[in-house]
Design a protein around this motif. Structure first.
Motif, mmCIF file in Angstrom:
data_model
loop_
_atom_site.group_PDB
_atom_site.id
_atom_site.type_symbol
_atom_site.label_atom_id
_atom_site.label_comp_id
_atom_site.label_asym_id
_atom_site.label_seq_id
_atom_site.Cartn_x
_atom_site.Cartn_y
_atom_site.Cartn_z
ATOM 1 N N PRO A 214 17.330 20.143 -3.499
ATOM 2 C CA PRO A 214 18.324 19.146 -2.935
ATOM 3 C C PRO A 214 18.401 19.056 -1.395
ATOM 4 O O PRO A 214 18.871 17.880 -0.864
ATOM 5 N N TRP A 215 18.419 20.168 -0.639
ATOM 6 C CA TRP A 215 18.853 20.159 0.797
ATOM 7 C C TRP A 215 17.667 19.389 1.583
ATOM 8 O O TRP A 215 17.829 19.322 2.585
ATOM 9 N N THR B 243 16.929 16.445 1.107
ATOM 10 C CA THR B 243 17.077 14.797 1.387
ATOM 11 C C THR B 243 18.626 14.936 1.692
ATOM 12 O O THR B 243 19.055 14.050 2.277
ATOM 13 N N ASP B 244 19.383 15.920 1.540
ATOM 14 C CA ASP B 244 20.842 15.947 1.905
ATOM 15 C C ASP B 244 21.091 17.279 2.467
ATOM 16 O O ASP B 244 21.232 18.169 1.799
ATOM 17 N N THR B 245 21.665 17.404 3.611
ATOM 18 C CA THR B 245 21.944 18.303 4.578
ATOM 19 C C THR B 245 23.092 19.190 4.232
ATOM 20 O O THR B 245 23.293 20.180 4.626
ATOM 21 N N LYS B 246 23.886 18.492 3.498
ATOM 22 C CA LYS B 246 25.317 19.177 3.356
ATOM 23 C C LYS B 246 24.926 20.296 2.079
ATOM 24 O O LYS B 246 25.544 21.409 2.084
ATOM 25 N N TYR B 247 23.773 20.280 1.389
ATOM 26 C CA TYR B 247 23.235 21.605 0.541
ATOM 27 C C TYR B 247 22.733 22.474 1.453
ATOM 28 O O TYR B 247 22.459 23.562 0.690
ATOM 29 N N ASN C 86 19.320 15.816 11.993
ATOM 30 C CA ASN C 86 19.551 16.622 10.590
ATOM 31 C C ASN C 86 20.033 18.057 11.105
ATOM 32 O O ASN C 86 21.016 18.464 10.642
ATOM 33 N N SER D 168 24.052 19.116 11.667
ATOM 34 C CA SER D 168 24.378 20.049 10.654
ATOM 35 C C SER D 168 25.123 21.019 11.160
ATOM 36 O O SER D 168 26.232 21.624 10.796
ATOM 37 N N GLU E 87 28.761 19.654 10.212
ATOM 38 C CA GLU E 87 28.633 19.950 8.822
ATOM 39 C C GLU E 87 29.212 21.319 8.626
ATOM 40 O O GLU E 87 29.971 21.667 7.721
#
Length: 318
Positions: free
Chosen positions: A116-117, A119-123, A247, A251, A255
């Motif tokens: 999942p990370w 495409t989505d940097t929070k992961y 990204n 992050s 993030e």
């Protein structure tokens, strides 16, 4: 027989995706690759790369034993032979870099596929489930990738000093290699596992295209050099000047503040925060420096209609 083979493959596939804590015993991966990679290069250099260089570096005179070429070092023939030998050596260097960077891209794709990370940097910092950084663990394939990456750049530090052709931007490359080794150790120790495969893979795509452009240039294939260099410049902008700051730097800067538990590590985390951001900004500055060199080559390409000289970094004057 087929059932037993399938069982063995299934066993190792499960092991490959098995998560575990980072340990000191994982460090030998980097040491193994630091010795295996130069040995592999030496073997390929004396066999496959030598054959390809002799085939595609466009001059047969270089392979003829002619004492007149070496009797007078200042003669045009001797100077021409020396230039061809250097081109021959640089051709083999590019072949080796393509072999490494292409294998690295494939390895990174294998490690990150379906995660999942990507495409989505929070992961990078949360999951799976309720786990948050630094309680995340790494899969075995990610550990081996870290060793592959760190081992290559440990070896590359010595290669750029003692093995490869000295170029004008060799010092920037040396700093880059040191930063790569340092960041790989720091990221592994502090469990920043997830962004590394994506960063490595997307960076190495540009390097593959750069070395292909060099091969075309050395072998006098102008159309291939022009197309490869144009693709290289495009991926450089996409991945190093846009994706990497957007990204990775975002992050690290934003993030981490949201997902890191500063109360849990009140002393360590601020230091790690500034160290990672400093190293990331240094990498971006080097990317900008190289982009200036790339723009110069693009300008010469537009004016002359072809790529002239070496790509991104020319050989130093004697």
């Amino acid at each position: 027989m087929g059932t037993s083979v399938a069982a063995v493959i299934s066993y190792y596939r499960n092991r490959w995706n098995e998560e575990s804590e980072p340990e000191v015993r994982d460090m030998p991966y980097a040491l193994i690759f630091a010795f295996v990679l130069p040995a592999a290069r030496f073997i390929l250099d004396k066999s496959v790369f030598e054959i390809l260089a002799r085939r595609f570096v466009r001059s047969k005179a270089i392979w003829k034993r002619d004492d007149s070429l070496t009797s007078d070092k200042g003669s045009p023939a001797a100077i021409d032979r020396e230039a061809l030998l250097k081109t021959h050596s640089k051709y083999k260097e590019s072949l080796w870099k393509i072999a490494y960077y292409l294998s690295s891209c494939i390895f990174c794709f294998f490690v990150t596929f379906g995660e999942p990370w990507l495409t989505d940097t929070k992961y990078y910092w949360i999951g799976p489930g309720s786990k948050v950084w630094p309680d995340q663990m790494a899969k075995l394939k990610a550990k081996v990738l870290f060793g592959y990456f760190a081992g290559f750049y440990v070896y590359s530090i010595f290669a750029i000093l003692f093995w490869e052709t000295r170029r004008k931007d060799w010092l920037v490359h040396l700093i880059h290699h040191i930063c790569c080794v340092t960041m790989s150790i720091v990221c592994y120790h502090f469990r920043v596992f997830r962004m590394a495969p994506a960063v490595i893979g997307l960076h190495d795509i540009s390097d593959v295209l750069l070395e292909v452009a060099k091969l075309c240039l050395y072998s006098k294939f102008e159309l291939g050099a022009n197309v490869s260099f144009a693709l290289f410049a495009t991926t450089w902008v996409m991945f190093r000047l846009w994706w990497f700051p957007r990204n990775v730097l975002y992050s690290f800067c934003c993030e981490t503040i949201k997902y890191w538990d500063l109360k849990r590590y009140p002393v360590l985390l601020p230091r790690l925060y500034y160290a990672l951001n400093f190293a990331t900004i240094m990498m971006i500055e080097m990317h900008c420096y190289w982009w200036i060199l790339i723009c110069r080559v693009l300008y010469r390409q537009l004016v002359a209609g072809r790529v002239e000289g070496d790509v991104r970094s020319d050989e130093e004057d004697d």
